[in-house]
Every structure is written in structure tokens, then in C-alpha cells.
Design a protein around this motif. Structure first.
Motif, PDB file in Angstrom:
ATOM      1  N   LYS A  48     -49.088 -19.010 -49.493  1.00  0.00           N
ATOM      2  CA  LYS A  48     -50.218 -19.312 -50.362  1.00  0.00           C
ATOM      3  C   LYS A  48     -49.705 -19.999 -51.629  1.00  0.00           C
ATOM      4  O   LYS A  48     -48.724 -19.575 -52.226  1.00  0.00           O
ATOM      5  N   GLY A  49     -50.377 -21.088 -52.025  1.00  0.00           N
ATOM      6  CA  GLY A  49     -49.978 -21.855 -53.205  1.00  0.00           C
ATOM      7  C   GLY A  49     -49.072 -23.033 -52.902  1.00  0.00           C
ATOM      8  O   GLY A  49     -48.939 -23.940 -53.719  1.00  0.00           O
ATOM      9  N   ASP A  50     -48.442 -23.033 -51.717  1.00  0.00           N
ATOM     10  CA  ASP A  50     -47.589 -24.160 -51.321  1.00  0.00           C
ATOM     11  C   ASP A  50     -48.451 -25.344 -50.905  1.00  0.00           C
ATOM     12  O   ASP A  50     -49.608 -25.192 -50.534  1.00  0.00           O
ATOM     13  N   LYS A  51     -47.850 -26.519 -50.945  1.00  0.00           N
ATOM     14  CA  LYS A  51     -48.541 -27.724 -50.488  1.00  0.00           C
ATOM     15  C   LYS A  51     -48.179 -27.980 -49.035  1.00  0.00           C
ATOM     16  O   LYS A  51     -47.016 -27.930 -48.659  1.00  0.00           O
ATOM     17  N   VAL A  52     -49.225 -28.241 -48.231  1.00  0.00           N
ATOM     18  CA  VAL A  52     -49.025 -28.559 -46.821  1.00  0.00           C
ATOM     19  C   VAL A  52     -48.799 -30.060 -46.671  1.00  0.00           C
ATOM     20  O   VAL A  52     -49.137 -30.838 -47.564  1.00  0.00           O
ATOM     21  N   PRO A  53     -48.232 -30.490 -45.535  1.00  0.00           N
ATOM     22  CA  PRO A  53     -48.112 -31.932 -45.284  1.00  0.00           C
ATOM     23  C   PRO A  53     -49.488 -32.601 -45.334  1.00  0.00           C
ATOM     24  O   PRO A  53     -50.508 -31.997 -45.009  1.00  0.00           O
ATOM     25  N   ASP A  54     -49.502 -33.849 -45.747  1.00  0.00           N
ATOM     26  CA  ASP A  54     -50.752 -34.605 -45.907  1.00  0.00           C
ATOM     27  C   ASP A  54     -51.615 -34.615 -44.650  1.00  0.00           C
ATOM     28  O   ASP A  54     -52.839 -34.679 -44.741  1.00  0.00           O
ATOM     29  N   SER A  55     -50.994 -34.522 -43.482  1.00  0.00           N
ATOM     30  CA  SER A  55     -51.785 -34.570 -42.242  1.00  0.00           C
ATOM     31  C   SER A  55     -52.805 -33.439 -42.181  1.00  0.00           C
ATOM     32  O   SER A  55     -53.857 -33.591 -41.562  1.00  0.00           O
ATOM     33  N   TYR A  56     -52.550 -32.309 -42.829  1.00  0.00           N
ATOM     34  CA  TYR A  56     -53.476 -31.178 -42.811  1.00  0.00           C
ATOM     35  C   TYR A  56     -54.644 -31.350 -43.779  1.00  0.00           C
ATOM     36  O   TYR A  56     -55.552 -30.533 -43.800  1.00  0.00           O
ATOM     37  N   LYS A  57     -54.656 -32.417 -44.532  1.00  0.00           N
ATOM     38  CA  LYS A  57     -55.794 -32.710 -45.411  1.00  0.00           C
ATOM     39  C   LYS A  57     -56.806 -33.615 -44.713  1.00  0.00           C
ATOM     40  O   LYS A  57     -57.875 -33.859 -45.243  1.00  0.00           O
ATOM     41  N   ARG A  58     -56.474 -34.087 -43.511  1.00  0.00           N
ATOM     42  CA  ARG A  58     -57.380 -34.979 -42.769  1.00  0.00           C
ATOM     43  C   ARG A  58     -58.562 -34.198 -42.221  1.00  0.00           C
ATOM     44  O   ARG A  58     -58.427 -33.086 -41.722  1.00  0.00           O
ATOM     45  N   LYS A  59     -59.731 -34.786 -42.292  1.00  0.00           N
ATOM     46  CA  LYS A  59     -60.965 -34.169 -41.789  1.00  0.00           C
ATOM     47  C   LYS A  59     -60.890 -33.886 -40.281  1.00  0.00           C
ATOM     48  O   LYS A  59     -61.493 -32.933 -39.802  1.00  0.00           O
ATOM     49  N   GLU A  60     -60.142 -34.697 -39.535  1.00  0.00           N
ATOM     50  CA  GLU A  60     -60.049 -34.527 -38.089  1.00  0.00           C
ATOM     51  C   GLU A  60     -59.409 -33.189 -37.711  1.00  0.00           C
ATOM     52  O   GLU A  60     -59.609 -32.693 -36.609  1.00  0.00           O
ATOM     53  N   ASN A  76     -64.461 -29.288 -51.430  1.00  0.00           N
ATOM     54  CA  ASN A  76     -63.149 -29.938 -51.393  1.00  0.00           C
ATOM     55  C   ASN A  76     -62.083 -29.063 -50.744  1.00  0.00           C
ATOM     56  O   ASN A  76     -60.894 -29.194 -51.048  1.00  0.00           O
ATOM     57  N   GLU A  77     -62.482 -28.167 -49.831  1.00  0.00           N
ATOM     58  CA  GLU A  77     -61.548 -27.355 -49.068  1.00  0.00           C
ATOM     59  C   GLU A  77     -61.940 -27.433 -47.597  1.00  0.00           C
ATOM     60  O   GLU A  77     -63.070 -27.760 -47.257  1.00  0.00           O
ATOM     61  N   PHE A  86     -55.152 -19.378 -39.488  1.00  0.00           N
ATOM     62  CA  PHE A  86     -56.172 -20.266 -40.045  1.00  0.00           C
ATOM     63  C   PHE A  86     -55.801 -20.398 -41.513  1.00  0.00           C
ATOM     64  O   PHE A  86     -55.605 -19.401 -42.212  1.00  0.00           O
ATOM     65  N   VAL A  87     -55.701 -21.621 -41.990  1.00  0.00           N
ATOM     66  CA  VAL A  87     -55.255 -21.882 -43.354  1.00  0.00           C
ATOM     67  C   VAL A  87     -56.338 -22.672 -44.078  1.00  0.00           C
ATOM     68  O   VAL A  87     -56.764 -23.724 -43.604  1.00  0.00           O
ATOM     69  N   ARG A  88     -56.784 -22.141 -45.227  1.00  0.00           N
ATOM     70  CA  ARG A  88     -57.781 -22.853 -46.047  1.00  0.00           C
ATOM     71  C   ARG A  88     -56.996 -23.708 -47.033  1.00  0.00           C
ATOM     72  O   ARG A  88     -56.200 -23.208 -47.817  1.00  0.00           O
ATOM     73  N   VAL A  89     -57.238 -25.014 -46.959  1.00  0.00           N
ATOM     74  CA  VAL A  89     -56.474 -25.995 -47.732  1.00  0.00           C
ATOM     75  C   VAL A  89     -57.382 -26.707 -48.726  1.00  0.00           C
ATOM     76  O   VAL A  89     -58.484 -27.116 -48.390  1.00  0.00           O
ATOM     77  N   ASN A  90     -56.909 -26.837 -49.958  1.00  0.00           N
ATOM     78  CA  ASN A  90     -57.576 -27.649 -50.969  1.00  0.00           C
ATOM     79  C   ASN A  90     -57.258 -29.097 -50.614  1.00  0.00           C
ATOM     80  O   ASN A  90     -56.090 -29.495 -50.624  1.00  0.00           O
ATOM     81  N   ILE A  91     -58.280 -29.878 -50.276  1.00  0.00           N
ATOM     82  CA  ILE A  91     -58.056 -31.234 -49.771  1.00  0.00           C
ATOM     83  C   ILE A  91     -57.432 -32.170 -50.816  1.00  0.00           C
ATOM     84  O   ILE A  91     -56.466 -32.870 -50.509  1.00  0.00           O
ATOM     85  N   PRO A  92     -57.920 -32.219 -52.063  1.00  0.00           N
ATOM     86  CA  PRO A  92     -57.325 -33.179 -52.996  1.00  0.00           C
ATOM     87  C   PRO A  92     -55.835 -32.959 -53.280  1.00  0.00           C
ATOM     88  O   PRO A  92     -55.069 -33.915 -53.341  1.00  0.00           O
TER      89      PRO A  92
END
Length: 108
Positions: A48-60, A76-77, A86-92
């Protein structure tokens, strides 16, 4: 930029965006972290609090929270699946807001 230069660049960007990382086994506390093994890099444990790779911010890659028995994400999540979580990611900014073991939720 001319169309002849733009098309190959778009094709390459699309190919890169659609590549799916491989996953390794979890290490440590199952509810608090997940280990991601991406080709060409060392395995990395996310918490929690770490940044995931950009691919996990994609809507797909977003999962439908209602179908998976998850709470509705904030604006925006989005929820994504990473291995057995299951990981809830802040998209921005790509940070992990919440992480839930798949076995602890009941599908609807």
C-alpha cells in the motif's frame, strides 16, 4: 509529423501498452503485499502506498467492482487484479490505495 512517421510510432506504442507482465509468487504477508515479476527486471514486492507500473492505470485492466464483490472505487481510482489480489489504484499517480486478497471477497 507526417502520417508515414506517425503510424509506426502508434503501432509500437500500442504493442507496448498491450504487453502483459508475468507474475511471480507472493512473498511475505499475503494481505499486505504482492510480488510482481516483469520480464527483464528483478521481482518487486508492492505494498500500500507504492506506485504500480503504468500498465495498471489503463482502463482496460479495470475490474467491475460489483461483479467481484468490491466496494465502489473513489473518483480517479480503479480496481485491478494483480496475481491473487484485487488492488485499488489511484489512476493519476499510480499509487496503491488498498489491497485485498481475492479469497476474502465474495463474488456477486
Amino acid at each position: 509529423m507526417t502520417t508515414s512517421k506517425l503510424l509506426p510510432r502508434l503501432a509500437l506504442a500500442t504493442l507496448c501498452a498491450l504487453s502483459v507482465p508475468a507474475f511471480a509468487a507472493d512473498v511475505g504477508d499475503k494481505d499486505q503485499s504482492v510480488t510482481l515479476d516483469r520480464p527483464g527486471t528483478e521481482p518487486h514486492e508492492f505494498e500500500k502506498g507504492d506506485k504500480v507500473p503504468d500498465s495498471y492505470k489503463r482502463k482496460e485492466l479495470a475490474v467491475n467492482p460489483a461483479q467481484k464483490g468490491l466496494a465502489q472505487p473513489e473518483e480517479n481510482e480503479q480496481w485491478v487484479e494483480i496475481k491473487d489480489k484485487f488492488v485499488r489504484v489511484n489512476i493519476p499517480n499510480g499509487t496503491i490505495v488498498e489491497m485485498i486478497d481475492k479469497t476474502s471477497v465474495k463474488k456477486k
